[in-house]
Design an enzyme around this catalytic site. Structure first.
Site, short mmCIF file in Angstrom:
data_model
loop_
_atom_site.label_atom_id
_atom_site.label_comp_id
_atom_site.label_asym_id
_atom_site.label_seq_id
_atom_site.Cartn_x
_atom_site.Cartn_y
_atom_site.Cartn_z
N LYS A 83 -7.18 1.84 -2.49
CA LYS A 83 -6.73 1.41 -1.17
C LYS A 83 -6.68 2.60 -0.21
CE LYS A 83 -5.21 -0.86 2.31
NZ LYS A 83 -3.99 -1.66 2.40
N LYS A 91 0.73 5.60 8.11
CA LYS A 91 1.37 5.71 6.79
C LYS A 91 0.33 5.88 5.69
CE LYS A 91 2.23 2.14 4.54
NZ LYS A 91 1.61 1.30 3.49
N SER A 101 0.86 -1.18 0.00
CA SER A 101 0.00 0.00 0.00
C SER A 101 0.90 1.23 0.00
CB SER A 101 -0.90 0.01 1.24
OG SER A 101 -1.79 -1.08 1.21
#
Length: 299
Positions: free
Chosen positions: A173, A241, A98
């Site tokens: 995502k 993140k 990701s």
């Protein structure tokens, strides 16, 4: 694609190891590499350990990567003895990490310039989904390449969708992580409110599961909040993140994401209190500190 394939897998962490394991169990010839110790299940399997990502790329026809962040993908792909240096015409690189949608588009261009194909295919479902092969997989790339790789995706996941071109899988995502973070925050607020008001949060959660407020987050993470089970799962630092990707991309696009920013600040609070490795459901702890009350207490 029922024949035995030569597959590569780089990155054998909490997600990558079980994902690679499914490819091995399906009978494929799997070449693996990771920067840390190879997990015992894979070390004792038919998987073939390689000394570098380059060696994996030299031996496999389709190479999967599953590493933590954008810089990690860049290093694995284009660093010294990276995947790009081991590619030959017609091979396929599939990044299931990701990472930044913007960087992904640039990585795809570089791989395409080597006469190879590239898919970005980030996943949702966490460690449980990886182990049970029930991951949701969001794919960006060429339709014909997607169709070639789809039977392999089906060994690792259940909900598999081609979203669009390169970078669109990563965009999907990021959107997923926004929704998950905001749902965790909503469930945390609701259960904290209920507990402080004197109600049994476990019974409130059960009642809400039968109504319009029902969600996977309420089911799984709500239970974690009530039972105080915050072992990951999906670590707070990884969700931080992902929300950084969301907020940085939003800034570049001129889009305001005020509640995403709030969720990130709550994660930041958890991290400041030593919680980077807590499950992301532990966001509730930041709200509990603001209320000076924990869900498990008696009001």
């Amino acid at each position: 694609m029922t024949a035995t394939l030569k597959l590569g897998f780089v990155g054998l962490g909490i997600m990558g190891a079980p994902m690679a394991g499914h490819l091995v169990k399906a009978g494929h010839e799997v070449f693996i590499h990771t920067r840390s110790k190879v997990p015992a299940d894979l070390a004792n399997s038919s998987a073939i350990q390689c000394g570098s990502p380059q060696e994996v790329a030299e031996k496999a026809d389709i190479i999967f990567t599953m590493v933590p962040d954008t810089t990690d993908v860049e290093k694995v792909l284009f660093g010294e003895r990276g995947i790009a240096s081991g590619l030959s015409k017609g091979k396929i690189v599939v990044d299931m990490s990701s990472i930044s949608p913007i960087a992904t588009k640039e990585f795809a261009k570089k791989i395409n310039a080597l006469a190879c194909d590239y898919l970005d295919a980030p996943v949702s479902g966490g460690e449980v989904g990886a182990k049970n092969a029930t991951l949701s997989i969001m794919v960006g790339g060429d339709d014909s390449v997607f169709e070639r790789v789809k039977p392999i995706f089906e060994l690792m996941g259940k909900n598999i969708n081609l979203v669009g071109g390169n970078g669109d899988g990563q965009t999907a995502k990021v959107a997923n992580q926004i929704i998950v973070a905001l749902n965790i925050e909503a469930v945390a607020e609701a259960l904290l409110f209920a507990a402080k008001a004197g109600a049994d949060p476990a019974k409130v959660r059960q009642a809400l599961m039968g109504g319009f407020a029902s969600s996977k987050i309420l089911e799984v993470h709500g239970e974690r909040m009530v039972k105080r089970t915050f072992d990951p799962g999906f670590r707070i630092e990884l969700h931080q993140k992902d929300l950084n990707l969301a907020l940085n991309s939003a800034r570049a696009l001129g889009v305001s994401l005020p509640n995403t920013a709030t969720a990130q600040e709550l994660f930041n609070s958890c991290s400041a209190h030593g919680g980077k490795a807590w499950d992301h459901s532990a966001m509730v702890k930041a709200l509990e500190k603001l209320a000076n009350f924990e869900i498990g207490q008696k009001a």
